[in-house]
Write a protein that holds these residues in place. Structure first.
Motif, PDB file in Angstrom:
ATOM      1  N   GLU A 142      27.450 -50.507  60.698  1.00 28.65           N
ATOM      2  CA  GLU A 142      27.314 -50.405  59.437  1.00 28.65           C
ATOM      3  C   GLU A 142      26.984 -51.778  59.039  1.00 28.65           C
ATOM      4  O   GLU A 142      26.098 -52.049  58.127  1.00 28.65           O
ATOM      5  CB  GLU A 142      28.822 -50.059  58.718  1.00 28.65           C
ATOM      6  N   GLN A 143      27.568 -52.862  59.629  1.00 26.84           N
ATOM      7  CA  GLN A 143      27.302 -54.384  59.325  1.00 26.84           C
ATOM      8  C   GLN A 143      25.685 -54.563  59.571  1.00 26.84           C
ATOM      9  O   GLN A 143      25.184 -55.163  58.910  1.00 26.84           O
ATOM     10  CB  GLN A 143      28.159 -55.118  59.897  1.00 26.84           C
ATOM     11  N   GLU A 144      25.389 -53.928  60.825  1.00 23.37           N
ATOM     12  CA  GLU A 144      23.980 -54.305  61.109  1.00 23.37           C
ATOM     13  C   GLU A 144      23.046 -53.581  60.333  1.00 23.37           C
ATOM     14  O   GLU A 144      21.918 -53.959  60.153  1.00 23.37           O
ATOM     15  CB  GLU A 144      23.886 -53.839  62.646  1.00 23.37           C
ATOM     16  N   LEU A 145      23.489 -52.163  59.735  1.00 19.30           N
ATOM     17  CA  LEU A 145      22.569 -51.708  58.953  1.00 19.30           C
ATOM     18  C   LEU A 145      22.457 -52.414  57.736  1.00 19.30           C
ATOM     19  O   LEU A 145      21.285 -52.373  56.842  1.00 19.30           O
ATOM     20  CB  LEU A 145      22.879 -50.218  58.685  1.00 19.30           C
ATOM     21  N   HIS A 146      23.536 -52.952  57.039  1.00 20.05           N
ATOM     22  CA  HIS A 146      23.585 -53.545  55.761  1.00 20.05           C
ATOM     23  C   HIS A 146      22.628 -54.862  56.010  1.00 20.05           C
ATOM     24  O   HIS A 146      21.864 -55.182  55.115  1.00 20.05           O
ATOM     25  CB  HIS A 146      24.953 -54.130  55.450  1.00 20.05           C
ATOM     26  N   SER A 147      22.608 -55.478  57.110  1.00 21.14           N
ATOM     27  CA  SER A 147      21.748 -56.695  57.281  1.00 21.14           C
ATOM     28  C   SER A 147      20.382 -56.197  57.606  1.00 21.14           C
ATOM     29  O   SER A 147      19.533 -56.953  56.759  1.00 21.14           O
ATOM     30  CB  SER A 147      22.142 -57.596  58.669  1.00 21.14           C
ATOM     31  N   ALA A 148      20.176 -55.373  57.983  1.00 17.34           N
ATOM     32  CA  ALA A 148      18.847 -54.931  58.098  1.00 17.34           C
ATOM     33  C   ALA A 148      17.963 -54.270  56.988  1.00 17.34           C
ATOM     34  O   ALA A 148      16.882 -54.657  56.686  1.00 17.34           O
ATOM     35  CB  ALA A 148      18.765 -53.596  59.159  1.00 17.34           C
ATOM     36  N   LEU A 149      18.918 -53.779  56.139  1.00 14.46           N
ATOM     37  CA  LEU A 149      18.364 -53.407  54.797  1.00 14.46           C
ATOM     38  C   LEU A 149      18.140 -54.552  53.864  1.00 14.46           C
ATOM     39  O   LEU A 149      17.232 -54.525  52.906  1.00 14.46           O
ATOM     40  CB  LEU A 149      19.146 -52.260  53.988  1.00 14.46           C
ATOM     41  N   ILE A 150      18.757 -55.604  53.963  1.00 19.16           N
ATOM     42  CA  ILE A 150      18.367 -56.828  53.104  1.00 19.16           C
ATOM     43  C   ILE A 150      17.414 -57.766  53.603  1.00 19.16           C
ATOM     44  O   ILE A 150      16.810 -58.632  52.959  1.00 19.16           O
ATOM     45  CB  ILE A 150      19.577 -57.557  52.625  1.00 19.16           C
ATOM     46  N   GLN A 151      16.819 -57.260  55.061  1.00 17.32           N
ATOM     47  CA  GLN A 151      15.623 -58.044  55.465  1.00 17.32           C
ATOM     48  C   GLN A 151      14.368 -57.385  55.457  1.00 17.32           C
ATOM     49  O   GLN A 151      14.284 -56.524  55.738  1.00 17.32           O
ATOM     50  CB  GLN A 151      15.870 -58.291  56.931  1.00 17.32           C
ATOM     51  N   PRO A 152      13.666 -57.999  54.529  1.00 17.45           N
ATOM     52  CA  PRO A 152      12.416 -57.482  54.171  1.00 17.45           C
ATOM     53  C   PRO A 152      11.327 -57.289  55.468  1.00 17.45           C
ATOM     54  O   PRO A 152      10.683 -56.318  55.459  1.00 17.45           O
ATOM     55  CB  PRO A 152      11.590 -58.375  53.200  1.00 17.45           C
ATOM     56  N   SER A 153      11.827 -58.107  56.603  1.00 15.22           N
ATOM     57  CA  SER A 153      10.942 -57.836  57.817  1.00 15.22           C
ATOM     58  C   SER A 153      11.353 -56.754  58.674  1.00 15.22           C
ATOM     59  O   SER A 153      10.671 -56.335  59.605  1.00 15.22           O
ATOM     60  CB  SER A 153      10.950 -59.158  58.453  1.00 15.22           C
ATOM     61  N   MET A 154      12.330 -56.212  58.372  1.00 17.62           N
ATOM     62  CA  MET A 154      12.938 -55.139  59.204  1.00 17.62           C
ATOM     63  C   MET A 154      12.177 -53.842  59.137  1.00 17.62           C
ATOM     64  O   MET A 154      11.866 -53.361  58.273  1.00 17.62           O
ATOM     65  CB  MET A 154      14.280 -54.554  58.953  1.00 17.62           C
ATOM     66  N   LYS A 155      11.807 -53.230  60.414  1.00 14.21           N
ATOM     67  CA  LYS A 155      11.042 -52.043  60.089  1.00 14.21           C
ATOM     68  C   LYS A 155      11.542 -50.929  59.863  1.00 14.21           C
ATOM     69  O   LYS A 155      12.872 -50.743  60.556  1.00 14.21           O
ATOM     70  CB  LYS A 155      10.321 -51.800  61.659  1.00 14.21           C
ATOM     71  N   ASP A 156      11.213 -49.873  59.212  1.00 12.43           N
ATOM     72  CA  ASP A 156      11.988 -48.543  58.899  1.00 12.43           C
ATOM     73  C   ASP A 156      12.285 -47.891  60.183  1.00 12.43           C
ATOM     74  O   ASP A 156      13.365 -47.338  60.449  1.00 12.43           O
ATOM     75  CB  ASP A 156      10.885 -47.576  58.256  1.00 12.43           C
ATOM     76  N   GLN A 157      11.405 -47.998  61.212  1.00 12.41           N
ATOM     77  CA  GLN A 157      11.872 -47.231  62.432  1.00 12.41           C
ATOM     78  C   GLN A 157      13.257 -47.926  63.238  1.00 12.41           C
ATOM     79  O   GLN A 157      14.222 -47.218  63.561  1.00 12.41           O
ATOM     80  CB  GLN A 157      10.745 -47.242  63.243  1.00 12.41           C
ATOM     81  N   ASP A 158      13.355 -49.244  62.842  1.00 11.98           N
ATOM     82  CA  ASP A 158      14.435 -49.876  63.360  1.00 11.98           C
ATOM     83  C   ASP A 158      15.737 -49.463  62.410  1.00 11.98           C
ATOM     84  O   ASP A 158      16.957 -49.267  62.880  1.00 11.98           O
ATOM     85  CB  ASP A 158      14.408 -51.271  63.333  1.00 11.98           C
TER      86      ASP A 158
END
Length: 57
Positions: A18-34
């Motif tokens: 859940e924390q990893e997902l939250h961090s990924a969602l606020i990073q614009p460089s994160m890929k949708d697949q990730d």
């Protein structure tokens, strides 16, 4: 390992995802697949937690 200990471990992993997902969602460089991969792993853990809970009752 007892069912309760296994559940606690799975819930801890679920919280970490859940924390990893939250961090990924606020990073614009994160890929949708990730992001989708994190969501899939989180859902698998949730399903396993629910299965263990229902079998322990």
């Amino acid at each position: 390992m007892t069912i309760e200990a296994h559940l606690a471990t799975l819930e801890k992993k679920h919280g970490a995802l859940e924390q990893e997902l939250h961090s990924a969602l606020i990073q614009p460089s994160m890929k949708d697949q990730d992001i989708a991969d994190i969501k899939r792993r989180k859902l698998r853990l949730k399903d396993e937690i629910e299965k263990l809970r229902s079998s322990s009752h």
